[in-house]
Design an enzyme around this catalytic site. Structure first.
Site, PDB file in Angstrom:
ATOM      1  N   HIS A  39      49.533  63.188  46.871  1.00  0.00           N
ATOM      2  CA  HIS A  39      47.964  62.520  47.612  1.00  0.00           C
ATOM      3  C   HIS A  39      47.399  64.983  47.789  1.00  0.00           C
ATOM      4  O   HIS A  39      46.940  64.928  48.662  1.00  0.00           O
ATOM      5  CB  HIS A  39      48.415  62.090  48.532  1.00  0.00           C
ATOM      6  CG  HIS A  39      46.626  61.730  49.278  1.00  0.00           C
ATOM      7  ND1 HIS A  39      46.195  62.221  50.306  1.00  0.00           N
ATOM      8  CD2 HIS A  39      45.764  60.808  48.303  1.00  0.00           C
ATOM      9  CE1 HIS A  39      45.497  61.383  50.503  1.00  0.00           C
ATOM     10  NE2 HIS A  39      45.107  60.704  49.339  1.00  0.00           N
ATOM     11  N   LYS A  84      46.659  68.254  48.366  1.00  0.00           N
ATOM     12  CA  LYS A  84      45.804  69.634  47.355  1.00  0.00           C
ATOM     13  C   LYS A  84      46.297  71.202  48.281  1.00  0.00           C
ATOM     14  O   LYS A  84      45.794  71.690  49.222  1.00  0.00           O
ATOM     15  CB  LYS A  84      44.658  69.254  48.414  1.00  0.00           C
ATOM     16  CG  LYS A  84      43.779  67.864  47.685  1.00  0.00           C
ATOM     17  CD  LYS A  84      44.815  66.364  49.246  1.00  0.00           C
ATOM     18  CE  LYS A  84      43.573  65.282  48.728  1.00  0.00           C
ATOM     19  NZ  LYS A  84      44.231  64.453  49.525  1.00  0.00           N
ATOM     20  N   ASP A  88      51.141  83.782  43.192  1.00  0.00           N
ATOM     21  CA  ASP A  88      51.739  84.147  42.842  1.00  0.00           C
ATOM     22  C   ASP A  88      52.952  84.411  43.791  1.00  0.00           C
ATOM     23  O   ASP A  88      53.425  85.934  43.986  1.00  0.00           O
ATOM     24  CB  ASP A  88      50.860  85.757  42.973  1.00  0.00           C
ATOM     25  CG  ASP A  88      50.369  86.442  41.611  1.00  0.00           C
ATOM     26  OD1 ASP A  88      50.279  85.407  40.910  1.00  0.00           O
ATOM     27  OD2 ASP A  88      49.138  86.905  42.405  1.00  0.00           O
TER      28      ASP A  88
END
Ligand SMILES: [Zn+2]
Length: 225
Positions: A159, A161, A166
Site C-alpha cells: 500500500h 506510495k 537517484d
C-alpha cells in the site's frame, strides 16, 4: 639566521597559510551544499491536468488547442522531479493507471535511467492499469529490457506510495498514480532530500525488491512443498 633557513621558514609559513585558506574555502562551500535542502509539499486535486509536453519536452507543446494546462501546479512539479532523475527511479505505488505518469517513466527509462516499479498484484489487471504497457513499451531496443515491475502477491496490500530519485530525493504521501488522484481526490505528497530519511526508504525499497523477486517467491514455494 642564514638566508637559506629564512627562505625555508618563509616557504613553510606561506604553505601553511595557503593550506588554511584552502581548508576554510572548502568548508564554507560544503556548508553551502548542505543548505540546498528540498522540502516541498504538493497538494491535490489540481484544477486541470498539467500538459506533459509543455513541462517535460524541450520543444514544448505545439498543440494550439491543448486541453491541458500550461500553468504550473502539483502535477507539473511531480513531472519536474521525476524527469530530474539521472541514475535511478524507484517507484512504489499501489495503483498505477495514469497514462501521463506512465509516459514519464518510459521517457526517463529511454534516457537510460534505471526504472524499477513495485505495485500490488491485485492492481495489475484493473481497468486502465499501465503495468503491462510499462513492461512492454519500455522495451525500445534489443539492448535494453522493458521496465521491471515486481508485485506483492500476498493476500495483503502493498500500500506504499513513494518514489526515490537517484537515491537522493524522496516523494512520499497518499497519492496513487491515477487520474482521479490528480483532479478529484484530496491527496498530498511530501518531497524532501534528508539523507537519513531517503536512505530508510531506499532500504525499504531494496528489501521489497528482493522479497518480491519472482525467483525468490518460486524458491519459497518449492521449499514449502
Ligand atoms: Zn499543451
Amino acid at each position: 639566521m642564514s638566508k637559506v633557513v629564512k627562505y625555508v621558514a618563509g616557504t613553510l609559513i606561506f604553505g601553511l597559510f595557503t593550506e588554511i585558506v584552502y581548508q576554510i574555502y572548502v568548508r564554507l562551500n560544503s556548508k553551502k551544499e548542505d543548505k540546498k535542502c528540498i522540502t516541498e509539499v504538493l497538494f491535490f486535486p489540481d484544477l486541470k491536468v498539467a500538459c506533459k509536453a509543455h513541462f517535460t519536452s524541450i520543444e514544448g507543446c505545439n498543440n494550439r488547442h491543448c486541453r491541458y494546462t500550461h500553468s504550473g501546479n502539483s502535477l507539473s512539479r511531480l513531472y519536474n522531479y521525476l524527469t530530474l532523475s539521472r541514475k535511478s527511479l524507484d517507484v512504489c505505488v499501489f495503483v498505477l493507471s495514469c497514462a501521463d505518469l506512465a509516459d514519464i517513466l518510459i521517457l526517463v527509462h529511454k534516457r537510460g535511467v534505471m526504472v524499477r516499479i513495485i505495485t500490488d498484484n491485485e492492481q495489475v489487471n484493473v481497468q486502465g492499469s499501465q503495468i503491462w504497457r510499462l513492461r512492454s513499451e519500455g522495451k525500445f531496443s534489443c539492448l535494453f529490457s522493458g521496465i521491471i515491475v515486481r508485485t506483492d502477491n500476498s493476500s495483503f496490500f502493498m500500500h506504499h506510495k513513494f518514489v526515490v530519485i537517484d537515491n537522493e530525493i524522496l516523494i512520499n504521501g497518499s497519492f496513487n498514480w491515477t487520474r482521479q488522484a490528480i483532479t478529484g481526490n484530496q491527496e498530498n505528497l511530501v518531497v524532501m532530500n534528508d539523507p537519513e530519511i531517503v536512505q530508510q526508504f531506499q532500504t525499504e525499497f531494496e528489501n521489497m525488491w528482493t522479497e518480491f523477486d519472482p525467483r525468490v517467491t518460486y524458491m519459497k514455494t518449492t521449499e514449502d512443498t
